[in-house]
Structures are given as C-alpha cells and as structure tokens.
Scaffold this active site. Structure first.
Site, PDB file in Angstrom:
ATOM      1  N   ASP A 105     -15.199  -3.306  -1.267  1.00 13.32           N
ATOM      2  CA  ASP A 105     -14.744  -3.004   0.084  1.00 13.32           C
ATOM      3  C   ASP A 105     -15.986  -2.791   0.938  1.00 13.32           C
ATOM      4  O   ASP A 105     -16.716  -1.808   0.757  1.00 13.32           O
ATOM      5  CB  ASP A 105     -13.866  -1.752   0.091  1.00 13.32           C
ATOM      6  N   ASP A 115       0.861  -1.182   0.000  1.00 14.17           N
ATOM      7  CA  ASP A 115       0.000   0.000   0.000  1.00 14.17           C
ATOM      8  C   ASP A 115       0.896   1.230   0.000  1.00 14.17           C
ATOM      9  O   ASP A 115       1.741   1.393   0.899  1.00 14.17           O
ATOM     10  CB  ASP A 115      -0.892   0.015   1.245  1.00 14.17           C
TER      11      ASP A 115
END
Length: 238
Positions: free
Chosen positions: A129, A8
C-alpha cells in the site's frame, strides 16, 4: 485478468473508506455475506476481502464473518487485514479462505513472511500500500521509510508469488489507477500483480488487462453503480 470485487469490513458492515481515512466511511451493506453472494451471482470469479478493523488493530476482529463468507460462496476468496502470525494464517486457510494477504507484517517481520510463504506456497500474497511511493502500514495510518519498488525483489526472494498494489491517494477517488506506477511494478518483478485503488471504468480494466496484470480490485465504482461486474467482464474479453 481476474476482477476482484472488494468487500471491506468494519464493525461488521460492508464499507468503503476514502483514501484509507477511517473518519471518512460510507456503509454500503449491513451484511458482508449477502454482498459476497450478490457479487458471485453477478459473475465474480474471486472475491477480495479486507478486515479494516484488523488492519488497524492487528487483531482478526472480523474473522468469523469472513469465514462465513467463504462458506457461503463457491468462488475463492482472499483476505487481508491484521494477519500477523502463522497461527492466524493457518486459521484462515483451514477455515475456507483460498489466499491470505500480509500487509504490515511483511514490512515489520520478514521472518514471519518467509515462513508463511514456505509453508503455504502459492497461498500467500503481500499487500503493498503506497503513499507517494512509500509503503504505508497499520491500516494505512503510518507511512514507513520503505520504498514500494524496493520491496518487490525482496518479496520474490522470500517466495511470495502475488502482490496487491494499492496507490492510497487513488483509493475511493474514482479517478483511475496510477497506470505509470503499476506498469513499473509489473515490469520490475516476476510476480502476479493485482491493481487496487481508483479502478472505476471499463476503460480502466481494459487498459490494465492490456498491460498484462494478473488482476484488478474494484470497489466503490461497483457499489455506486458506475460499473457492473458484467460490463467489466465484457470490457476485458473484447
């Protein structure tokens, strides 16, 4: 089952957020490229990259470093975060990325999603998500009125073949995935499901593999040394 170590990227660094909270960030490495090379050395078959700045802003802020990663490793990479136009999809795929992951735009712009899936068959994934069963958007900062399970059939009809399913409340908590929800998602649609969020032990990946999932993303547990790529690979090969 494919194991995807996660990189990330925020502010050019390799970081992790707790439950997607941008105010709760830990920097694990200052060079995402070197981190990717290390994961490859440890046996990774595929690398998962998220442009956190892009996910929040809708701009491909870290595209150059992501393309540097794709050029530096021999294994394929998949990328999500801020991918909201065909131009960006084309740029990433032409720049060495194997698969792009569409998140917010899959909810807000179905026409774009269908066009991308048709143009780049097999190279488009969608990130679902979920927070309490509802789809979150804009780098997890907003929660939509769309139920995660209701989105699956529509994605399949749109020509999408791969879904990254994240339970946000599990992400970064090292408490295991939401197995019940993942089982339901995996059974509901004829899609390749990649589990994300909370995967933190050898038992977690063994259980996900037994469920028949296509893949699992591992992040914080790797960075904090709770597991290794080798121990996880051994767990699912038994």
């Amino acid at each position: 089952m494919i194991l995807f170590p996660a990189i990330d990227i925020r502010g050019g660094n390799c970081v992790r957020l707790l439950q997607g909270n941008y105010e709760d960030e830990v920097i694990y490495h200052h060079s995402p490229v070197e981190m990717a090379k290390e994961f490859e050395k440890q046996g990774a078959e595929f690398i998962h990259i998220v442009d956190l700045d892009g996910a929040r802003s809708g701009e491909t802020i870290n595209q150059q470093v992501i393309q540097d990663i794709a050029a530096a490793v021999r294994v394929p990479v998949q990328v999500g975060g801020g991918i909201r136009s065909l131009e960006v999809v084309k740029s990433y795929l032409n720049g060495g990325v194997n698969r792009v992951i569409i998140g917010t735009a899959a909810i807000e712009n179905r026409t774009f999603l269908r066009e991308a899936a048709a143009l780049y068959e097999g190279r488009i994934a969608v990130s679902i998500d979920a927070r309490n069963g509802f789809v979150a958007t804009d780098g997890w900062t907003e929660t939509s009125a769309v139920k995660a399970v209701d989105l699956l059939e529509e994605l399949q009809q749109a020509g999408v073949s791969t879904v990254v399913y994240t339970d946000i409340l599990k992400d970064g908590m090292l408490q295991g995935p939401n197995f019940e929800e993942l089982e339901l998602v995996n059974q509901m649609a004829d899609l390749d499901i990649i589990a994300s969020g909370g995967v933190s032990t050898e038992e977690d990946v063994r259980r996900l593999a037994d469920m028949g999932l296509y893949g699992a993303i591992v992040g914080k547990a790797l960075y904090e040394g709770k597991v290794s790529m080798n121990s996880l690979q051994e767990a699912i090969s038994r």
